[in-house]
Design a protein around this motif. Structure first.
Motif, PDB file in Angstrom:
ATOM      1  N   SER A   1      -1.664 -15.203  -0.417  1.00  0.00           N
ATOM      2  CA  SER A   1      -2.458 -13.941   0.494  1.00  0.00           C
ATOM      3  C   SER A   1      -1.567 -12.534   0.450  1.00  0.00           C
ATOM      4  O   SER A   1      -1.728 -11.693   1.257  1.00  0.00           O
ATOM      5  CB  SER A   1      -2.634 -14.469   1.844  1.00  0.00           C
ATOM      6  N   TYR A   2      -0.467 -12.831  -0.257  1.00  0.00           N
ATOM      7  CA  TYR A   2       0.771 -11.819  -0.096  1.00  0.00           C
ATOM      8  C   TYR A   2       0.440 -10.820  -1.197  1.00  0.00           C
ATOM      9  O   TYR A   2       0.171 -11.067  -2.341  1.00  0.00           O
ATOM     10  CB  TYR A   2       2.099 -12.297  -0.243  1.00  0.00           C
ATOM     11  N   THR A   3       0.592  -9.365  -0.933  1.00  0.00           N
ATOM     12  CA  THR A   3       1.060  -8.555  -1.943  1.00  0.00           C
ATOM     13  C   THR A   3       2.395  -8.734  -2.382  1.00  0.00           C
ATOM     14  O   THR A   3       3.231  -8.723  -1.755  1.00  0.00           O
ATOM     15  CB  THR A   3       0.631  -6.948  -1.339  1.00  0.00           C
ATOM     16  N   MET A   4       2.221  -8.855  -3.742  1.00  0.00           N
ATOM     17  CA  MET A   4       3.754  -9.157  -4.263  1.00  0.00           C
ATOM     18  C   MET A   4       4.117  -8.073  -5.314  1.00  0.00           C
ATOM     19  O   MET A   4       3.392  -6.848  -5.577  1.00  0.00           O
ATOM     20  CB  MET A   4       3.361 -10.385  -5.480  1.00  0.00           C
ATOM     21  N   GLY A   5       5.438  -7.747  -5.440  1.00  0.00           N
ATOM     22  CA  GLY A   5       5.942  -6.750  -6.306  1.00  0.00           C
ATOM     23  C   GLY A   5       7.312  -6.960  -7.100  1.00  0.00           C
ATOM     24  O   GLY A   5       7.590  -8.171  -6.939  1.00  0.00           O
TER      25      GLY A   5
ATOM     26  N   SER B   1      -1.855  -6.476  -5.506  1.00  0.00           N
ATOM     27  CA  SER B   1      -2.573  -7.195  -4.042  1.00  0.00           C
ATOM     28  C   SER B   1      -2.837  -8.600  -4.271  1.00  0.00           C
ATOM     29  O   SER B   1      -2.842  -9.062  -5.315  1.00  0.00           O
ATOM     30  CB  SER B   1      -3.907  -6.411  -3.893  1.00  0.00           C
ATOM     31  N   TRP B   2      -2.991  -9.008  -3.130  1.00  0.00           N
ATOM     32  CA  TRP B   2      -3.295 -10.610  -3.111  1.00  0.00           C
ATOM     33  C   TRP B   2      -4.139 -11.221  -4.080  1.00  0.00           C
ATOM     34  O   TRP B   2      -4.187 -12.299  -4.892  1.00  0.00           O
ATOM     35  CB  TRP B   2      -3.623 -11.355  -1.843  1.00  0.00           C
ATOM     36  N   SER B   3      -5.086 -10.356  -4.606  1.00  0.00           N
ATOM     37  CA  SER B   3      -6.527 -11.001  -5.312  1.00  0.00           C
ATOM     38  C   SER B   3      -6.079 -10.470  -6.675  1.00  0.00           C
ATOM     39  O   SER B   3      -6.810 -11.038  -7.736  1.00  0.00           O
ATOM     40  CB  SER B   3      -7.825 -10.357  -4.937  1.00  0.00           C
ATOM     41  N   GLY B   4      -5.117  -9.565  -7.011  1.00  0.00           N
ATOM     42  CA  GLY B   4      -4.702  -9.127  -8.426  1.00  0.00           C
ATOM     43  C   GLY B   4      -5.792  -7.817  -8.766  1.00  0.00           C
ATOM     44  O   GLY B   4      -5.501  -7.111  -9.636  1.00  0.00           O
TER      45      GLY B   4
ATOM     46  N   VAL C   1       9.626  -9.633  -5.144  1.00  0.00           N
ATOM     47  CA  VAL C   1       9.325  -9.387  -3.866  1.00  0.00           C
ATOM     48  C   VAL C   1       8.171  -9.733  -3.374  1.00  0.00           C
ATOM     49  O   VAL C   1       7.034  -9.456  -3.870  1.00  0.00           O
ATOM     50  CB  VAL C   1       9.908  -8.075  -3.328  1.00  0.00           C
ATOM     51  N   GLY C   2       7.942 -10.147  -1.838  1.00  0.00           N
ATOM     52  CA  GLY C   2       6.783 -10.653  -1.477  1.00  0.00           C
ATOM     53  C   GLY C   2       6.580 -10.128  -0.133  1.00  0.00           C
ATOM     54  O   GLY C   2       7.269  -9.663   0.834  1.00  0.00           O
ATOM     55  N   ASP C   3       5.105 -10.161   0.070  1.00  0.00           N
ATOM     56  CA  ASP C   3       4.410  -9.867   1.499  1.00  0.00           C
ATOM     57  C   ASP C   3       4.618  -8.306   1.508  1.00  0.00           C
ATOM     58  O   ASP C   3       5.115  -7.937   2.595  1.00  0.00           O
ATOM     59  CB  ASP C   3       5.188 -10.657   2.535  1.00  0.00           C
ATOM     60  N   GLY C   4       4.261  -7.533   0.869  1.00  0.00           N
ATOM     61  CA  GLY C   4       4.493  -6.179   0.843  1.00  0.00           C
ATOM     62  C   GLY C   4       3.479  -5.430   1.739  1.00  0.00           C
ATOM     63  O   GLY C   4       2.314  -5.868   1.882  1.00  0.00           O
ATOM     64  N   LYS C   5       4.012  -4.470   2.338  1.00  0.00           N
ATOM     65  CA  LYS C   5       3.155  -3.692   3.442  1.00  0.00           C
ATOM     66  C   LYS C   5       3.460  -2.369   3.129  1.00  0.00           C
ATOM     67  O   LYS C   5       4.719  -1.880   3.137  1.00  0.00           O
ATOM     68  CB  LYS C   5       3.421  -4.021   4.591  1.00  0.00           C
ATOM     69  N   VAL C   6       2.556  -1.264   3.343  1.00  0.00           N
ATOM     70  CA  VAL C   6       2.919   0.069   3.133  1.00  0.00           C
ATOM     71  C   VAL C   6       3.444   0.722   4.465  1.00  0.00           C
ATOM     72  O   VAL C   6       2.409   0.604   5.468  1.00  0.00           O
ATOM     73  CB  VAL C   6       1.814   0.832   2.615  1.00  0.00           C
ATOM     74  N   VAL C   7       4.613   1.271   4.584  1.00  0.00           N
ATOM     75  CA  VAL C   7       4.961   1.870   5.666  1.00  0.00           C
ATOM     76  C   VAL C   7       5.662   3.278   5.495  1.00  0.00           C
ATOM     77  O   VAL C   7       6.495   3.412   4.564  1.00  0.00           O
ATOM     78  CB  VAL C   7       6.197   0.866   6.242  1.00  0.00           C
TER      79      VAL C   7
END
Length: 122
Positions: free
Chosen positions: A31-35, A52-55, A97-103
């Motif tokens: 479920s995480y955005t990965m990078g 994104s989580w779905s690719g 890196v995992g569980d990315g969020k845009v801040v």
């Protein structure tokens, strides 16, 4: 909690290709955005790519667009970074890196792997 383990780094020549893998654990991995983020000696950390989580959505740093491709296989809890046409300036430690969020217009990731060294010789 997510644990991330990178593999696939190494020493290559300019123009070569390399694929990094990141194996993740944890029930929420898919479920995480990965990078991927990299850090060259004496330089600031640099965002490389995110997925994104779905690719279905990806983003890249300008410096790697057209040369790097991020992908994921949620069934295997794995994220990949395919790198082609490598340049000496790509030399760095690459972190999954995992569980990315845009801040504030930039990604922030709370989960980090230990890193894998990529060295590109000229």
């Amino acid at each position: 909690q997510v644990q991330l383990v990178e593999s696939g780094g190494g020493l290559v020549q300019a123009g070569d290709s390399l694929r990094l893998s990141c194996a993740g654990s944890g029930r929420f991995f898919s479920s995480y955005t990965m990078g991927w983020i990299r850090q060259a000696p004496g330089k600031e950390r640099e965002f490389v790519a995110a997925i994104s989580w779905s690719g279905g959505s990806t983003s890249y740093a300008e410096s790697v667009k057209g040369r790097f491709t991020i992908s994921r296989d949620n069934a295997k809890n794995t994220v990949y970074l395919q790198m082609i046409s490598l340049k000496p300036e790509d030399t760095a430690v690459y972190y999954c890196v995992g569980d990315g969020k845009v801040v504030g217009g930039q990604y922030e990731f709370p989960y980090w792997g230990q890193g894998t060294q990529v060295t590109v010789s000229s």
